[in-house]
Design a protein around this motif. Structure first.
Motif, PDB file in Angstrom:
ATOM      1  N   ILE A  12      42.613  52.572  60.163  1.00 33.45           N
ATOM      2  CA  ILE A  12      43.634  53.493  59.684  1.00 33.45           C
ATOM      3  C   ILE A  12      43.778  53.365  58.168  1.00 33.45           C
ATOM      4  CG2 ILE A  12      46.120  53.951  59.656  1.00 33.45           C
ATOM      5  CD1 ILE A  12      46.245  53.362  62.585  1.00 33.45           C
ATOM      6  N   LEU A  13      43.776  54.508  57.484  1.00 33.92           N
ATOM      7  CA  LEU A  13      44.029  54.576  56.043  1.00 33.92           C
ATOM      8  C   LEU A  13      45.254  55.459  55.852  1.00 33.92           C
ATOM      9  CD1 LEU A  13      40.378  55.393  54.852  1.00 33.92           C
ATOM     10  CD2 LEU A  13      41.403  53.137  55.160  1.00 33.92           C
ATOM     11  N   THR A  14      46.370  54.892  55.450  1.00 32.80           N
ATOM     12  CA  THR A  14      47.595  55.680  55.399  1.00 32.80           C
ATOM     13  C   THR A  14      48.560  55.175  54.341  1.00 32.80           C
ATOM     14  OG1 THR A  14      49.444  56.511  56.751  1.00 32.80           O
ATOM     15  CG2 THR A  14      48.708  54.254  57.145  1.00 32.80           C
ATOM     16  N   ASP A  59      42.215  48.165  62.782  1.00 30.81           N
ATOM     17  CA  ASP A  59      42.661  47.576  61.525  1.00 30.81           C
ATOM     18  C   ASP A  59      43.404  48.644  60.740  1.00 30.81           C
ATOM     19  OD1 ASP A  59      43.100  45.723  59.563  1.00 30.81           O
ATOM     20  OD2 ASP A  59      40.993  45.401  59.068  1.00 30.81           O
ATOM     21  N   TYR A  60      44.017  48.235  59.627  1.00 33.06           N
ATOM     22  CA  TYR A  60      44.983  49.078  58.938  1.00 33.06           C
ATOM     23  C   TYR A  60      44.904  48.783  57.439  1.00 33.06           C
ATOM     24  CZ  TYR A  60      49.514  51.596  59.268  1.00 33.06           C
ATOM     25  OH  TYR A  60      50.531  52.506  59.215  1.00 33.06           O
ATOM     26  N   VAL A  61      44.746  49.814  56.606  1.00 34.07           N
ATOM     27  CA  VAL A  61      44.772  49.662  55.149  1.00 34.07           C
ATOM     28  C   VAL A  61      45.763  50.669  54.583  1.00 34.07           C
ATOM     29  CG1 VAL A  61      43.478  49.805  53.002  1.00 34.07           C
ATOM     30  CG2 VAL A  61      42.391  48.850  55.017  1.00 34.07           C
ATOM     31  N   VAL A  62      46.638  50.183  53.707  1.00 26.91           N
ATOM     32  CA  VAL A  62      47.681  51.037  53.138  1.00 26.91           C
ATOM     33  C   VAL A  62      47.205  51.635  51.810  1.00 26.91           C
ATOM     34  CG1 VAL A  62      50.038  51.100  52.244  1.00 26.91           C
ATOM     35  CG2 VAL A  62      49.503  49.719  54.262  1.00 26.91           C
ATOM     36  N   TYR A  93      30.023  57.956  66.849  1.00 28.30           N
ATOM     37  CA  TYR A  93      30.116  57.374  65.507  1.00 28.30           C
ATOM     38  C   TYR A  93      30.127  55.861  65.600  1.00 28.30           C
ATOM     39  CZ  TYR A  93      31.161  62.032  63.808  1.00 28.30           C
ATOM     40  OH  TYR A  93      31.061  63.369  63.506  1.00 28.30           O
ATOM     41  N   ASP A  94      29.799  55.223  64.479  1.00 31.65           N
ATOM     42  CA  ASP A  94      29.863  53.768  64.404  1.00 31.65           C
ATOM     43  C   ASP A  94      31.261  53.296  64.040  1.00 31.65           C
ATOM     44  OD1 ASP A  94      26.973  52.830  64.743  1.00 31.65           O
ATOM     45  OD2 ASP A  94      26.768  54.367  63.207  1.00 31.65           O
ATOM     46  N   ILE A  95      32.008  54.139  63.302  1.00 28.91           N
ATOM     47  CA  ILE A  95      33.374  53.791  62.921  1.00 28.91           C
ATOM     48  C   ILE A  95      34.111  55.062  62.506  1.00 28.91           C
ATOM     49  CG2 ILE A  95      32.834  53.358  60.474  1.00 28.91           C
ATOM     50  CD1 ILE A  95      34.841  50.952  60.674  1.00 28.91           C
ATOM     51  N   ILE A  96      35.437  55.037  62.645  1.00 29.83           N
ATOM     52  CA  ILE A  96      36.281  56.170  62.268  1.00 29.83           C
ATOM     53  C   ILE A  96      37.305  55.702  61.244  1.00 29.83           C
ATOM     54  CG2 ILE A  96      37.962  57.881  63.095  1.00 29.83           C
ATOM     55  CD1 ILE A  96      36.604  57.439  65.908  1.00 29.83           C
ATOM     56  N   LEU A  97      37.411  56.432  60.133  1.00 32.12           N
ATOM     57  CA  LEU A  97      38.457  56.191  59.138  1.00 32.12           C
ATOM     58  C   LEU A  97      39.510  57.264  59.339  1.00 32.12           C
ATOM     59  CD1 LEU A  97      36.310  55.412  55.958  1.00 32.12           C
ATOM     60  CD2 LEU A  97      37.035  53.882  57.797  1.00 32.12           C
ATOM     61  N   VAL A 116      38.615  61.165  58.739  1.00 31.39           N
ATOM     62  CA  VAL A 116      39.670  62.109  59.114  1.00 31.39           C
ATOM     63  C   VAL A 116      40.770  61.989  58.064  1.00 31.39           C
ATOM     64  CG1 VAL A 116      41.132  62.971  60.975  1.00 31.39           C
ATOM     65  CG2 VAL A 116      39.105  61.593  61.524  1.00 31.39           C
ATOM     66  N   GLU A 117      40.794  62.927  57.140  1.00 31.14           N
ATOM     67  CA  GLU A 117      41.682  62.848  55.974  1.00 31.14           C
ATOM     68  C   GLU A 117      41.970  64.256  55.465  1.00 31.14           C
ATOM     69  OE1 GLU A 117      44.077  62.197  53.434  1.00 31.14           O
ATOM     70  OE2 GLU A 117      43.252  60.200  53.876  1.00 31.14           O
ATOM     71  N   ASP A 118      43.263  64.612  55.338  1.00 33.48           N
ATOM     72  CA  ASP A 118      43.608  65.968  54.905  1.00 33.48           C
ATOM     73  C   ASP A 118      43.818  66.072  53.397  1.00 33.48           C
ATOM     74  OD1 ASP A 118      46.004  64.442  55.088  1.00 33.48           O
ATOM     75  OD2 ASP A 118      47.187  66.281  55.186  1.00 33.48           O
ATOM     76  N   ASP A 119      43.919  64.954  52.695  1.00 32.07           N
ATOM     77  CA  ASP A 119      44.056  64.980  51.241  1.00 32.07           C
ATOM     78  C   ASP A 119      42.677  65.220  50.628  1.00 32.07           C
ATOM     79  OD1 ASP A 119      43.980  63.799  48.464  1.00 32.07           O
ATOM     80  OD2 ASP A 119      46.120  63.542  48.882  1.00 32.07           O
ATOM     81  N   LEU A 120      42.507  66.355  49.948  1.00 34.17           N
ATOM     82  CA  LEU A 120      41.188  66.730  49.443  1.00 34.17           C
ATOM     83  C   LEU A 120      40.660  65.754  48.407  1.00 34.17           C
ATOM     84  CD1 LEU A 120      41.523  70.620  49.128  1.00 34.17           C
ATOM     85  CD2 LEU A 120      40.534  69.274  50.991  1.00 34.17           C
ATOM     86  N   MET A 121      41.522  65.291  47.519  1.00 37.44           N
ATOM     87  CA  MET A 121      41.064  64.374  46.470  1.00 37.44           C
ATOM     88  C   MET A 121      40.599  63.049  47.068  1.00 37.44           C
ATOM     89  SD  MET A 121      43.046  63.100  43.017  1.00 37.44           S
ATOM     90  CE  MET A 121      43.212  64.805  42.480  1.00 37.44           C
ATOM     91  N   ILE A 122      41.406  62.499  47.979  1.00 34.87           N
ATOM     92  CA  ILE A 122      41.032  61.237  48.618  1.00 34.87           C
ATOM     93  C   ILE A 122      39.776  61.427  49.463  1.00 34.87           C
ATOM     94  CG2 ILE A 122      41.716  59.502  50.321  1.00 34.87           C
ATOM     95  CD1 ILE A 122      44.596  59.875  49.385  1.00 34.87           C
ATOM     96  N   GLY A 123      39.747  62.532  50.225  1.00 36.34           N
ATOM     97  CA  GLY A 123      38.608  62.783  51.096  1.00 36.34           C
ATOM     98  C   GLY A 123      37.301  62.927  50.338  1.00 36.34           C
TER      99      GLY A 123
END
Length: 223
Positions: A77-79, A97-100, A45-49, A6-13
């Motif tokens: 969470i990736l933020t 968990d959380y990754v910046v 799903y097995d996991i959600i990013l 779940v990511e709205d940034d096209l390049m990152i996604g």
């Protein structure tokens, strides 16, 4: 294993989706919170990013909706929000968990493996069924300590089986674990993969229950 990104940034996604597929994950990618919630109602799903800064419904809203619906899928969470208070809110809302951002892909993959292991009640990266050992960190499979050469799809299929030994899985369940949205699935794709995988892991290791599906057995003896 199937991942919801779940990511709205096209390049990152795009880059993350490609990297996840290279790591033998099946990936579905949505770009806003509303679509994420709708997707989670119909697809396990097995996991959600999960990114937090999403259009329509933000990541916190997605987390709240998930946990209120008793969806227990692990969430990483990736933020870009790196304030301590934001991390605390995310974890309290139900994240695991959380990754910046910006992040290293290796760390993301390692944290994913930890969360998936935890959800499956496993302590390490190795899964064993009989003489087969699958290492999810290094993407290697051995039989009697001899490495097996598997294609990406064979590895993904074997992982699906070995994570749930003795569990009969239907053709639809196996297709869902291997193919994301828009992926073309030929009518005999699963049968073909099972046929080729049996040649490598043993003809009697993967068994068929007529009309129901297939499972991996801890024994290679005839049924």
């Amino acid at each position: 294993m199937r991942v919801l990104l779940v990511e709205d940034d096209l390049m990152i996604g795009e880059s993350l989706s490609e990297a996840l597929q290279d790591e033998a994950y099946t990936v579905d990618w949505v770009k806003d919170g509303r679509d994420a919630i709708l997707t989670l109602k119909v697809q396990p799903y097995d996991i959600i990013l999960l990114d937090l800064g999403l259009p329509n419904i933000d990541g916190m809203g997605v987390l709240t909706a998930m946990r209120d619906a008793k969806i227990t899928t692990p969430v990483l969470i990736l933020t870009a929000r790196d304030e301590l208070n934001d991390r605390i809110k995310g974890l309290d809302a139900g994240a695991d968990d959380y990754v910046v951002k910006p992040f290293e892909l290796g760390e993301v993959f390692a944290r994913m493996r930890v969360l998936i292991r935890r959800a499956q009640g496993k302590a390490g990266n190795q899964i064993q069924v009989g003489e087969l050992i699958l290492d999810t960190a290094n993407k290697r499979v051995t039989k009697d300590n001899i490495p097996l050469e598997l294609t990406a799809k064979e590895y993904m299929l074997l992982t699906t089986f070995m994570l749930s030994p003795e569990k009969v899985m239907s053709k639809t369940e196996l297709e869902d674990s291997l193919y994301g949205w828009g992926g073309e699935v030929e009518s005999n794709a699963i049968e073909f993969l099972i046929h080729s995988l049996r040649k490598k892991v043993g003809q009697q290791r993967i068994k068929n229950v007529r009309g129901l599906g297939w499972y991996i057995s801890s024994s290679e003896t005839e049924q």
